[in-house]
Motif scaffolding. Structure first.
Motif: not given
Lengths: 326, 717
Positions: A213, A217, A232-234, A253, A262, A264-265, A267, A274-275, A277-279, B559, B583, B601, B659
């Motif tokens: 997940k 870099l 939040e996902r693989p 998933q 769903d 959306r489940a 994702k 952002d490369k 700031l990692q946000e 969610f 999840m 998380l 950064l």
């Protein structure tokens, strides 16, 4: 802008590649036919028929004349981009997973899967100027990593080969001697199999995506870990914008674990980070299944995603995108 | 039995000399038994198991001693024996020759006690529990003990020795967390094998760790009701933890295989529960309940029996034990606790841990009961009997007098649920009634005003009688309640007040908000605000609603959220996705008005639980004074908040700057290296200068495309 849905494949997408000019988009899928599209309007230009198994990866030469594809049918093939004809077939004893042309397009690195007791391997082939002179021998064969090697690419000046795969480790090899030069740290590196690897446009740094997940870099020369992007996902697919300091992660998933409740489940979003700031900046939704492939147009103004759902979605950015401030 | 199987060392030596073996030459470590055959030798780990069974199979666990029998001469011996046999054979099967009443050899008189041997220790245990204290007549009250215990009792010294007084060691301040300078609250989370206590540092938008431990508990953790202790569960029993700065183990409570625990509301007592597989699969599970004194760790009372006895509901047929078995009265003193049985409600008091008036309250067919959260008042529900001949009823009973304060008969009732308001001022009884055809039910409320004279009851029916009630909740300490009702997937939410504008003591509707994706209600512990949540099937929809102004403050979504909990002060809300989902595991912290503060998380997230706070020490007058002059008091905190947020954005800016600078350095280094390699690269590309071209120029190219041509004739009118 509304994405362009490109329906041409009958099976999940596996890989996407733009040519250097950014006018063509090559797509590989589990159906046996790599396809080339107009990168601007998504029109299908042609297909490359001849493989007898899922096609895992492809690369196109700098002058857009030569295409190399790697397939589960235990071959890698060279194609004439324009005519769609097969030029040469490299035969292996196991499925080929990844292919990459070196600088100058005179070398290609091909990885083969572990198969029927054979270990996985990284093989270097010389690519002849004229297909008639093409030979099948490997210049170099590297072995060692456990499990599948999901991606191997060339380092600067073709002096090194960078590999990553199921054993979670990123390695840098000497492409001359075949010696292992560097290995990523077990503590700070990925904790689960690495699914994807993508170089920056100038090849100075690269990004890896993993089932843990996260995406990371790295510096291509020193293998210094520069950044980590948590999601939040693989992560199945990664790419970087050549224009802005953005990275894009795709995943979801596992297809076998996708909930039926769903969409959306899962994702199934392409997530922008952002490369520096990692946000997280945002996401692009649309696929009905995990995203398996991502590619940025070299002009940085559009990107394509390929999903388990068999669609390629081509996204041209709105002007707002270029003014994102965080 | 171990001793039968194992040979003593002497036996082995004797056997060895018989067989001409010198043991000094034998390397015992080299001896290996063939796999799958142990030759009856018990390995060390099996040994442990063996020992547990040992207690049942040997010893005299199946024998009881009955004392305080009448002393009778020879002539009456048979008669007495007959009486005893009659009493004790009702409980279990007495072994042949299992009843032995010794006699004085000189006089031939009995000695006033006898031994009874049952087939199983369980029967013996049961006989002891049932007949200890049995009154044969006025002067003969049975004293029944296990034979195995007699030895223990014999060791009690005849002379009373004063207990040793231990020197006083000052305890830790267990309330220390309440003195946090930033007035933060703590919470505990369990994820993977780790259990962690953290501060909710909402100002800094992150949690601040306090204490973390792997494998802290075997199943779950639980705060005590006032937040003093954190209880953990283990195979051997329960333990409580607490302390001024960290978490030390304060006390242990031995209870093998404990499954569930419950604190009394004042934290004085801890109830532990375990259920054990019966040896005979046809029997029901055996249930053991212990009540401990929390501070001393002393076992105050234990209850044992079959699971059936502890299953709730007078009419039977309800399987399983509903927890908590013992419900505590709401007062702070933990004076009473009660449990429901078949046709009885047993109320115990904690002075002696015996039944009030030595007997349970007989209530034919009682189904459910609940305590007032503040007063020793019990609310009982008895369903309809005899096909409607006898109406269902709800009654309020004063404890310990057992006097009925109020009773309400209800007709054609299918089910009842009782909801107390947290101050014990109101009781709402949700009544499901059959329609005339008996085919469906509809719902109404009976509202009791406990604190008013004669406890007036009001009936409230929804405007649409057929609406299903999905959720009901009282405003904590307040006079309002919220109901989710409706039949479609988007039900309505209504708010009612027990007061009207003119304070006439009539219930009145405040508002109804239509079509909400909600199935659960979470009032702020301070009242006024409520979260309408759509959990489970509704994917975690959240609506933060202000009931004073009757307006929505925010709508949001976490969610897949499975759990929602307000912090004890009503300032923050925690929503979490626990590992019922694969999840999204983790938690979100929101402000009371629905602003997402931070998001954490964690894979395999099991539990989120705020540390409760004891009730405020401020007097109601003081509280009112503060809320009146809130502006004055809040100034200081607002200034602090501002400082922190300034500091935060300053830090953030600083971080970003660092950064960016770091990134710039890398870029310039890369540029330099690329430049160095430029010529070589050019050579690799057969002289093609490439580097410049890697910088892209975007050219605007206009392309016109003819999509479709159609002809349409438009008529002029």
């Amino acid at each position: 802008m509304r994405p362009i849905l490109m329906k041409g494949h009958e099976r999940p997408l596996t890989f996407l590649k733009y040519n250097r000019d950014g006018d063509l988009l090559f797509s590989c899928a589990k159906d046996h036919t790599p396809t080339v599209w107009f990168a601007d309007n998504g029109e299908r230009l042609g297909t490359y028929r001849g493989h007898n198994g899922a096609v895992w990866c492809c690369d196109v030469s700098r002058d857009s004349s030569l295409l190399i594809t790697g397939s589960a049918d235990q071959t890698a093939k060279l194609w004439d981009v324009k005519k769609g004809t097969q030029l040469y077939t490299f035969n292996f004893d196991s499925p080929t997973r990844s292919v990459d042309f070196g600088v100058g397009d005179k070398l290609a690195v091909i990885t083969t899967d572990p198969f029927m007791g054979l270990p996985s391997a990284i093989q270097v082939k010389r690519i002849a100027r004229d297909p008639i002179d093409q030979a099948g021998e490997s210049v170099l064969v590297l072995k060692g990593p456990q499990g599948r090697i999901n991606r191997a690419v060339w380092g600067p000046l073709n002096k090194t080969i960078i590999s990553a795969g199921e054993d979670k480790v990123v390695r840098i090899w000497d492409s001359e001697t075949g010696k292992l030069i560097k290995e990523s740290d077990k503590e700070t590196g990925h904790q689960k199999p690495i699914t994807s690897l993508s170089k920056s446009i100038d090849g100075t740094h690269f990004i890896t995506g993993s089932l843990d997940k996260s995406a990371k870099l790295w510096d291509t020369r020193t293998l210094t870990l520069l950044k980590t992007y948590m999601t939040e996902r693989p992560v199945n697919a990664v790419t970087m914008s050549p224009l802005l300091d953005h990275v894009v992660l795709g995943g979801g998933q596992d297809a076998s674990a996708v909930t039926t409740t769903d969409h959306r489940a899962g994702k199934f979003e392409a997530k922008f980070y952002d490369k520096i700031l990692q946000e997280e900046i945002g996401g692009v939704k649309g696929h009905f299944g995990p995203i398996n492939a991502l590619a940025f147009n070299p002009d940085g103004r559009s990107f394509a995603s390929g999903g388990e759902d068999g669609y390629v979605r081509l996204h041209h950015f709105d002007p707002d995108y270029f003014n994102i401030k965080i | 039995m171990a001793s039968e199987v194992m040979m003593s060392m002497e036996d082995i030596r004797a056997a060895g000399s018989r067989l001409d073996i010198d043991f000094s030459e034998v390397d015992l470590d080299s001896i290996r038994l063939p796999p799958g055959d142990d030759f009856g030798i018990i390995s060390d780990d099996e040994d442990l198991k063996e020992e547990e069974e040992l207690e049942f199979e040997v010893g005299f666990g199946n024998i009881i001693v009955v004392d305080n029998l009448p002393v009778v001469p020879k002539e009456k011996f048979d008669k007495l024996e007959g009486v005893i046999r009659k009493i004790y054979s009702q409980i279990g099967v007495i072994k042949d020759d299992g009843l032995w009443m010794p006699v004085d050899l000189d006089t031939g008189k009995t000695l006033g006690y006898c031994f009874i041997e049952y087939n199983t220790p369980q029967e013996a245990e049961l006989a002891k529990e049932k007949t200890n204290g049995y009154k044969l007549d006025r002067s003969h009250i049975f004293a029944v003990n296990m034979f195995d215990d007699i030895e223990k009792f014999m060791k009690v010294p005849d002379e009373w020795a004063p207990p040793e007084t231990k020197p006083y060691t000052p305890g830790e301040n267990l309330q220390h967390w309440l003195t946090d300078e930033k007035a933060r609250d703590q919470f505990v989370i369990r994820a993977g094998s780790d259990t962690e206590v953290l501060w909710n540092d909402a100002r800094q938008l992150k949690p601040d760790p306090v204490y973390k431990r792997s494998f802290w508990t075997d199943s779950f953790v639980q705060w005590s009701p006032l937040g003093t202790y954190l209880a953990t569960l283990h195979r051997q029993g329960a333990a409580v933890w607490g302390g001024a700065t960290t978490f030390n183990r304060l006390m242990r409570y031995a209870h093998p295989q404990v499954k569930l625990i419950d604190f009394s509301p004042g934290e004085r007592f801890l109830v532990t529960y375990s259920s054990h597989e019966p040896s005979n699969p046809r029997d029901t599970h055996r249930v053991v309940l212990n009540i401990f004194d929390v501070r001393s760790g002393k076992l105050m009372r234990d209850f044992k029996g079959s699971a059936d006895e502890f299953a709730i509901g007078g009419t039977g047929g309800v399987s399983g034990v509903s927890w908590p078995v013992f419900r505590w009265d709401g007062g702070k003193d933990d004076q009473y606790f009660a449990r429901i049985g078949k046709n009885v409600v047993s109320v115990y008091e904690t002075e002696t841990f015996t039944l009030i008036d030595k007997k349970s309250m007989k209530v034919e067919n009682v189904m459910d009961f609940s305590w007032s959260p503040t007063d020793p008042i019990l609310a009982l529900f008895v369903p309809e009997l005899g096909g409607g001949n006898q109406p269902a009823r709800v009654s309020l009973v004063q404890i310990p007098s057992k006097e009925e304060l109020r009773q309400k008969n209800l007709f054609s009732v299918s089910d009842c649920k009782m909801y107390w308001q947290s101050n014990g001022e109101y009781l709402a009884v949700k009544v499901d009634r059959y329609t005339k055809t008996k085919k469906s039910t509809y719902t109404g409320f009976e509202l009791f005003r406990i604190k008013e004279r004669d406890i007036p009851i009001e009936v409230l029916e929804l405007e649409n009688k057929n609406d299903k009630i999905i959720a009901f909740a009282w405003e904590p300490k307040g006079h309002r309640f919220a109901v989710i009702h409706g039949d479609n997937p988007r039900p309505d939410v209504s708010f009612y007040s027990m007061r009207t504008a003119h304070n006439t003591g009539r219930v009145s509707k405040l508002t109804t908000i239509k079509g909400k994706q909600a199935n659960a209600l979470f009032w702020s512990p301070a009242g006024r605000f409520i979260v309408l949540a759509g959990l489970k099937g509704l994917n975690g929809q959240l609506e933060f609603y202000n009931v004073d102004d009757l307006e929505t403050m925010a709508t949001a979504e976490h969610f897949m959220a499975t759990d929602i909990e307000w912090d004890p002060t009503g300032r923050y809300v925690a929503t979490s996705v626990t590992s019922v989902h694969e999840m999204e595991n983790g938690f979100n912290i929101w402000s009371f008005n629905g602003k997402l503060l931070y998001r954490i998380l964690k894979d395999h997230f099991f539990q989120y639980s705020w540390r409760p706070r004891p009730p405020s020490l401020l007097s109601p007058e003081k509280e009112e004074e503060i809320s009146k002059n809130l502006k004055k008091y809040s100034k200081k905190y607002e200034a602090e908040d501002q400082d922190v947020s300034l500091q935060l954005s300053e830090q953030e800016r600083e971080k970003r700057k660092i950064l960016k600078e770091e990134w710039e350095r890398w870029i310039s280094e890369w540029k330099r290296l690329q430049e160095e390699e430029k010529l070589e690269r050019q050579k690799l590309r057969d002289g093609e200068a490439s580097d410049e071209e890697e910088e892209y120029e975007a050219k605007e190219v206009e392309v016109e495309e003819l999509l479709d041509v159609s002809k349409e004739i438009i008529s002029f009118d």
